[in-house]
Design an enzyme around this catalytic site. Structure first.
Site, PDB file in Angstrom:
ATOM      1  N   GLU A 257      36.217 -28.188   4.833  1.00  0.00           N
ATOM      2  CA  GLU A 257      35.181 -28.318   5.861  1.00  0.00           C
ATOM      3  C   GLU A 257      33.851 -28.535   5.168  1.00  0.00           C
ATOM      4  O   GLU A 257      33.586 -27.950   4.112  1.00  0.00           O
ATOM      5  CB  GLU A 257      35.119 -27.050   6.715  1.00  0.00           C
ATOM      6  CG  GLU A 257      33.903 -27.041   7.630  1.00  0.00           C
ATOM      7  CD  GLU A 257      33.949 -26.013   8.730  1.00  0.00           C
ATOM      8  OE1 GLU A 257      34.515 -24.929   8.501  1.00  0.00           O
ATOM      9  OE2 GLU A 257      33.412 -26.292   9.813  1.00  0.00           O
ATOM     10  N   CYS A 459      34.476 -25.433  12.441  1.00  0.00           N
ATOM     11  CA  CYS A 459      33.385 -25.621  13.403  1.00  0.00           C
ATOM     12  C   CYS A 459      32.807 -27.030  13.336  1.00  0.00           C
ATOM     13  O   CYS A 459      32.328 -27.547  14.340  1.00  0.00           O
ATOM     14  CB  CYS A 459      32.305 -24.585  13.161  1.00  0.00           C
ATOM     15  SG  CYS A 459      32.864 -22.935  13.608  1.00  0.00           S
ATOM     16  N   ASN A 587      39.793 -26.004  17.807  1.00  0.00           N
ATOM     17  CA  ASN A 587      39.532 -25.050  16.723  1.00  0.00           C
ATOM     18  C   ASN A 587      38.910 -23.791  17.289  1.00  0.00           C
ATOM     19  O   ASN A 587      37.797 -23.842  17.816  1.00  0.00           O
ATOM     20  CB  ASN A 587      38.560 -25.663  15.711  1.00  0.00           C
ATOM     21  CG  ASN A 587      38.171 -24.670  14.636  1.00  0.00           C
ATOM     22  OD1 ASN A 587      39.006 -24.243  13.842  1.00  0.00           O
ATOM     23  ND2 ASN A 587      36.903 -24.266  14.611  1.00  0.00           N
ATOM     24  N   GLU A 588      39.636 -22.703  17.227  1.00  0.00           N
ATOM     25  CA  GLU A 588      39.078 -21.398  17.623  1.00  0.00           C
ATOM     26  C   GLU A 588      38.390 -21.441  18.975  1.00  0.00           C
ATOM     27  O   GLU A 588      37.372 -20.785  19.181  1.00  0.00           O
ATOM     28  CB  GLU A 588      38.039 -20.933  16.595  1.00  0.00           C
ATOM     29  CG  GLU A 588      38.593 -20.626  15.245  1.00  0.00           C
ATOM     30  CD  GLU A 588      37.602 -19.868  14.369  1.00  0.00           C
ATOM     31  OE1 GLU A 588      36.454 -19.687  14.772  1.00  0.00           O
ATOM     32  OE2 GLU A 588      38.017 -19.458  13.276  1.00  0.00           O
TER      33      GLU A 588
HETATM   34  O1  AHR Z   1      35.783 -21.216   7.676  1.00  0.00           O
HETATM   35  C1  AHR Z   1      34.497 -21.114   8.213  1.00  0.00           C
HETATM   36  C2  AHR Z   1      34.507 -21.143   9.728  1.00  0.00           C
HETATM   37  O2  AHR Z   1      35.232 -20.057  10.206  1.00  0.00           O
HETATM   38  C3  AHR Z   1      35.185 -22.321  10.355  1.00  0.00           C
HETATM   39  O3  AHR Z   1      34.341 -23.391  10.487  1.00  0.00           O
HETATM   40  C4  AHR Z   1      35.574 -21.817  11.699  1.00  0.00           C
HETATM   41  O4  AHR Z   1      36.723 -22.441  12.188  1.00  0.00           O
HETATM   42  C5  AHR Z   1      35.734 -20.338  11.493  1.00  0.00           C
HETATM   43  O5  AHR Z   1      35.013 -19.624  12.398  1.00  0.00           O
END
Ligand code: AHR
Length: 861
Positions: A257, A459, A587-588
């Site tokens: 990321e 994120c 994602n989450e």
């Molecule tokens: O790994 C860092 C962040 O943690 C990622 O962007 C997110 O998916 C999680 O909250």
């Protein structure tokens, strides 16, 4: 998935078997929130037998917390109002803050597990002191609330559709809120009469939570006391070759990321910062006022100006460019890179730039690499005379090392010249790719032997607000046509490292690509766009959003000549398909109705057009709770191939949850443990966290029939630009600094198997604090035939083990042992490998605080 609450209650009952001889039939509970921690402590419950003398349940345990808005700023529960309907279901509504046009609602059957949590939009400016009531006769709820000193009401039967908002009289605002004296002072809330069994269950639930919490908080700094009387441990570990099962051969991967400057300024080898002059103060959410189009650039010399224009850009996606007006020859502009530019002697550096003459005929422009003390490391001249944008390139060979160089551009004529996309790349990128990756960092990743790479987030994939959702199409094609964007971690993404480059890197290191696409909603903690998850992509735009996702699959896998997107890929330089097999959706995310509608649309469309693509869904940011439970339910309904679980927990949590996946139903979706890491206070990456991860991974291997993939998170962090700790690999411009946790991942990646061999263990001490700190796993790699034993000892004493291989050894069997051991707080432990002699049964001493990998070759099949 098993009914966790039912199991929990059984455990609670077992744990607390003392029966009261004289229990009441009923009691009172009181629900309330406080303003402590800016109202973020959630809903508390207290109980009383006489509604006068109150007792906090679970030491002010938070039975439900607000999940609304971004961390740090929001997540507030203001004036919660709870009711119970006649069928026993509890509902709670609350105001999320003073200004947003929404309220929060949630429900529960047992006051312990609350789900879902959602935030319907209102027609009024905000929603203060919401109150709900339930009408049994027509099954409707009435929500009455205050906004700007006026009273309003709406009705609903499902919290999805609502009646028109009606302004009402203050006398219509009827509330059961009362004030009670709690041990901590007077609080307002609602009181209910309930059965004693319900109160009792809550008290026991909190006791169980407290017990789990204490285990999760066990840290090595107290091992001296905890294990003061610990005798030397002996272990007999016996392989059971007749009890073997196939496991995933994809278990270890990486999650890339662009956080902590992982991409621009990190693995993306571009050395010029703000090459596109597109930096904007909004990238930093207004925090860094100097973060503008001229960031990292400066002008030197007399009689010259440097400005920014947008009237005639090279491409409309890239509006800003620099205008240099020279009236005195000798002035120059220079870029200082990301914390300076690191140059290595004899290396070749490729410079490219777009240039145009605005006024004057142009002429020669000198391009130099220079140090602070003005030593010229390399210099070449280009000629620029066109009044149209032209791309110029030149290669520079450095004559010395420098850690803090800059790229200097000196027009040798009087006139007005515009510049854009000013780029400097080392020729020596990973695999020699143009627009490629920093060789040292990419090699460090490749060394893990990851089976897949998940990208671009996290994120970053779903973004901070709808406008910030990562759109893969913006990240391909010529660099000047890509759409740079604000990074959710408050800096700038050029998207120079885009989907083409991600796929190419995967191919280069033989890892499966795993792109993650937002599920039509931005980050549930969005600071932008007001109502977090409420801001889903408008439904009438979803078809085109879904088409983009289908286009991605065609771009990756389509025929290079016959398909539209396959052709685009081929034109970028990759005629053969990339052979994409997996796609992550979401994602989450907060599993709200807004989410579920869009997610289902996407998953169904992908499944219908590309049934062979494996969809990896999302189940929220935690290993439990509303998003996890509702996410799993949705995954079941949609029959998803896999779900992506995330949890960042303490070492103690990993120690005491090694049976997490043993509890999973094998017939449901598989698991991708997409983000995890052991977190200690102050967030180090040390031997203690690394051993906790190694220990937990033995259980992941054991459950390799249900867990298909895993990846530690986050991966990369640039020193001085780190938003999140711990990370797996730290770096600066000169050095790569893998952590202890990195070596664990590398050992697993290099010693994986596709068959799990059961084993039994007999220990000389069966205290659960001891047994949970010793872990083992036996796998076989069918390609090499090797058997790999992983042994983890998180105790402060050696474990003398006898390992019984049960007929797995042949006459010419050889073995190596790789060991990581040291002090739990050490951050610089390196694995040490040596040959060891083994036999059918052999002795192996696991040092205190150690991770050992024994690799046995030439075994019996
Ligand atoms: O790994 C860092 C962040 O943690 C990622 O962007 C997110 O998916 C999680 O909250």
């Amino acid at each position: 998935m098993m009914n966790k609450i039912a199991i929990l209650l059984l455990i609670i009952t077992a744990l607390t078997s003392t029966l009261m001889a004289n229990e009441p039939d009923s009691a009172y509970i009181f629900s309330y929130a406080t303003t402590e921690n800016s109202g973020r402590n959630g809903l508390h419950l207290a109980w009383s037998h006489d509604a006068v003398e109150w007792h906090n349940i679970g030491n002010r345990y938070s039975f439900v917390k607000s999940d609304y808005g971004n961390w740090g700023g929001q997540k507030r529960m203001v004036d919660p109002y709870m009711i119970r309907t006649d069928n026993g279901t509890w509902f709670c509504v609350w105001s999320v803050n003073e200004s947003h046009n929404t309220f929060a609602w949630t429900k529960t059957e047992n006051l312990m597990s609350w789900k879902p949590q959602d935030y319907p939009l209102l027609k009024t400016a905000n929603c203060q002191r919401p109150v709900i009531s339930f009408n049994n006769s027509d099954n409707t709820f009435t929500l009455t609330y205050i906004s700007n000193e006026k009273y309003y009401s709406i009705t609903t039967s499902d919290f999805k559709t609502f009646s028109e908002t009606k302004e009402v009289q203050s006398s219509d605002y009827k509330t059961n809120t009362i004030t009670k004296e709690m041990p901590e002072g007077n609080v307002s809330g609602q009181m209910f009469k309930v059965s004693w069994n319900e109160v009792d269950a809550l008290i026991k639930f909190c006791g169980y939570k407290q017990y789990k919490n204490e285990l999760a908080n066990e840290r090595t700094d107290k091992d001296g006391e905890r294990f003061a009387n610990l005798k030397p441990i002996t272990a007999t570990i016996t392989a059971k070759p007749d009890m073997a099962k196939p496991i995933s051969d994809m278990l270890i991967g990486i999650f890339f990321e662009d956080i902590n400057y992982a991409a621009d300024g990190g693995i993306y080898a571009e050395l010029v910062q703000n090459r596109d002059f597109e930096y904007n103060v909004a990238d930093t959410k207004g925090r860094n006022k100097e973060w503008n189009s001229l960031y990292a650039w400066n002008l030197a010399g007399e009689g010259a100006t440097l400005g920014i224009d947008t009237t005639a850009p090279i491409h409309s996606n890239n509006k800003h460019y620099a205008v240099v007006n020279i009236s005195n020859i000798g002035a120059s502009i220079a870029n200082s890179g990301f914390d300076g530019i690191t140059i290595r002697n004899n290396e070749i550096y490729d410079v490219s730039l777009f240039v145009k003459q605005e006024e004057g005929k142009g002429g020669k422009i000198e391009i130099k690499l220079v140090t602070d003390d003005k030593t010229v490391l390399a210099s070449k001249t280009i000629t620029a005379t066109s009044s149209k944008w032209e791309k110029k390139s030149v290669a520079l060979t450095a004559s010395a090392d420098a850690d803090n160089a800059r790229l200097e551009i000196t027009p040798k004529y009087i006139g007005k010249t515009t510049f854009d996309m000013v780029s400097l790349f080392p020729r020596n990128t990973f695999n020699g790719r143009k627009n490629g990756l920093r060789a040292d960092l990419a090699t460090t990743l490749a060394d893990i032997k990851p089976r897949f790479i998940r990208f671009p987030g996290g994120c970053v994939a779903h973004g901070d607000g709808i406008e910030n959702i990562y759109r893969w199409k913006n990240s391909i094609g010529p660099l000047e046509a890509r759409v740079p964007m604000r990074n959710i971690w408050s800096y700038h993404q050029t998207l120079g490292l885009g989907f083409y480059e991600y796929f190419q890197f995967c191919e280069d290191i033989k890892a499966e690509p795993l792109p993650v696409i937002a599920a039509g909603v931005p980050c549930q903690n969005s600071a932008v766009g007001g109502a977090g998850q409420q801001g889903g992509i408008p439904i009438d735009e979803m078809d085109s959003y879904i088409q983009d996702i289908l286009d991605l699959i065609e771009w990756a896998n389509g025929d290079g000549k016959k398909t539209k997107w396959g052709k685009i890929r081929a034109e970028s330089g990759h005629p053969e398909p990339f052979n994409l097999k997996y796609i992550g959706i979401g994602n989450e995310d907060l599993i709200s109705d807004v989410f579920a509608e869009r997610y289902s649309m996407i998953c169904k469309a992908v499944k219908s057009k590309y049934p062979d693509i494996k969809i990896i869904g999302t189940v929220g940011p935690f290993f439990e709770g509303s998003d996890y439970e509702t996410g799993w339910k949705l995954a079941d309904e949609l029959n998803l191939d896999m779900v992506d679980e995330h949890y960042y927990q303490t070492p103690g949590w990993y120690i005491y949850n090694q049976d997490f996946y043993d509890r999973y139903d094998r017939s449901k979706s598989k698991v991708y443990l997409g983000e995890y890491a052991a977190h200690l206070p102050r967030r180090p990456n040390n031997l203690e966290t690394a051993l906790a991860e190694a220990l937990y991974l033995t259980s992941v291997e054991r459950n390799g029939d249900v867990v298909a993939m895993s990846s530690y998170a986050p991966l990369l962090a640039k020193e001085k630009h780190t938003q999140w700790n711990p990370d797996l690999i730290y770096f600066n411009n000169k050095e790569v600094k893998p952590t202890v946790g990195y070596h664990v991942q590398k050992l697993y990646g290099n010693n994986s198997g596709n068959e799990y061999i059961s084993s039994s263990i007999k220990l000389s001490d069966n205290n659960e604090k001891v047994t949970n700190r010793i872990a083992r796993s036996f796998v076989r790699d069918s390609i090499t035939g090797d058997i790999i034993i992983k042994l983890v000892n998180m105790l402060p004493v050696e474990v003398a083990s006898k390992i019984e291989l049960q007929n797995l050894v042949s006459d010419n069997t050889t073995a190596t042992a790789t060991i990581m051991t040291g002090n739990p707080a050490d951050r610089n432990i390196l694995p040490q490998t040596s040959d060891i002699k083994i036999d059918e049964t052999f002795d192996y001493k696991m040092p205190a605080y150690s991770f050992s990998v024994i690799r046995i070759s030439n075994t019996r099949p």
